[in-house]
Design a protein around this motif. Sequence first.
Motif, PDB file in Angstrom:
ATOM      1  N   ASP A 162      -5.758   6.332 -11.614  1.00  0.00           N
ATOM      2  CA  ASP A 162      -4.565   5.511 -11.884  1.00  0.00           C
ATOM      3  C   ASP A 162      -3.298   6.346 -11.710  1.00  0.00           C
ATOM      4  O   ASP A 162      -2.318   5.892 -11.102  1.00  0.00           O
ATOM      5  CB  ASP A 162      -4.628   4.954 -13.314  1.00  0.00           C
ATOM      6  CG  ASP A 162      -5.692   3.877 -13.457  1.00  0.00           C
ATOM      7  OD1 ASP A 162      -6.131   3.349 -12.411  1.00  0.00           O
ATOM      8  OD2 ASP A 162      -6.081   3.568 -14.605  1.00  0.00           O
TER       9      ASP A 162
ATOM     10  N   GLN B  63      -0.291   6.018  -8.972  1.00  0.00           N
ATOM     11  CA  GLN B  63       1.142   5.978  -9.291  1.00  0.00           C
ATOM     12  C   GLN B  63       1.914   7.020  -8.481  1.00  0.00           C
ATOM     13  O   GLN B  63       3.012   6.749  -7.972  1.00  0.00           O
ATOM     14  CB  GLN B  63       1.338   6.226 -10.789  1.00  0.00           C
ATOM     15  CG  GLN B  63       0.823   5.092 -11.673  1.00  0.00           C
ATOM     16  CD  GLN B  63       1.043   5.371 -13.144  1.00  0.00           C
ATOM     17  OE1 GLN B  63       2.172   5.637 -13.568  1.00  0.00           O
ATOM     18  NE2 GLN B  63      -0.037   5.314 -13.923  1.00  0.00           N
TER      19      GLN B  63
ATOM     20  N   LYS C  62       2.236   5.860  -5.042  1.00  0.00           N
ATOM     21  CA  LYS C  62       3.282   4.812  -4.961  1.00  0.00           C
ATOM     22  C   LYS C  62       4.668   5.454  -4.926  1.00  0.00           C
ATOM     23  O   LYS C  62       5.537   5.054  -4.135  1.00  0.00           O
ATOM     24  CB  LYS C  62       3.155   3.885  -6.170  1.00  0.00           C
ATOM     25  CG  LYS C  62       4.122   2.706  -6.125  1.00  0.00           C
ATOM     26  CD  LYS C  62       3.917   1.799  -7.341  1.00  0.00           C
ATOM     27  CE  LYS C  62       4.910   0.651  -7.298  1.00  0.00           C
ATOM     28  NZ  LYS C  62       4.796  -0.204  -8.485  1.00  0.00           N
TER      29      LYS C  62
END
Length: 291
Positions: free
Chosen positions: A240, A244, A247
């Motif tokens: 996760d 991030q 991103k």
Amino acid sequence: MTSQSAKELFEELNKHRVEVSKLRNALNELDEEKESWFRKRDDCSKSIRESIQKIKENKSKRDSLTNEVREFKPKRDSINKEISAKLNEFDSLKKEKTALAKSLGIKDSPSKIKNQIEKLEFRIETDTVSFEKEKELMKKIKGLKKAYNDAIVLDESSKKLKYSSDEIRKMRKEANEIHKSIQEKARQSQALHNEILKISAEIDKMKVDEEASFKKFSELKKKFNEVNSQLKEKLKAMNDVRSQLDKIHFEKQEKRKQEQEAFLKSKEDAVNEKIKRREKLTTEDLLVFQK
């Protein structure tokens, strides 16, 4: 996302990586220990199966020996009964011989008496004796012949006694051999029985070890599954964070691209204005125009 957020995410990612590494090491150690206890349990199970098979074999041998003992005992007892009967018969023959010998008053053997008879007969035939002496010798020969016949009767009684004694000796020998065989088979049977008891006690101990090993394996398996779940959760959290960061990286690239495109657009507009005004273009202007 700010650059500060990205830094924090990198720190969190590194923290996750350290924890994942620790969890993987712990998982490998647990797996190795868990499998070690499982192998111990398997070894115990194998030894138990082998010991049970050994007990079955020993029981079969023991039962076979016990049956042989059961079969031999009546035979031995039967011979002992015959021996008792023969002993009674022997005693009767012995008494009979003693009584016969006493009643006949015979001290010499038939062969000795016969020898005496032959000597007297030879004397009558070869020596010159008077009529009275010959009558005396004939009377003596007659008495010896009677004694000879009585001695033969007594000798027959002795032969019967000896035959009975020989039979008793043979039967005793056979009974003793059977008895020794019974004792040996009983000893072997008892030894096998003791071995069965010993192996049974060992099996009980191995079952305790087997149960303890499986319990330890189950505990470690449970712990292994718990650590494995923690690892999966930690990997998910790490993924996760990585998503991030990906991103943020993508957004930065997009922003940089947009800024570059805007810069180039402004330069392009400036070059187009120069062209419209028929101004001389510089090398930089040409490069901007090409881009």
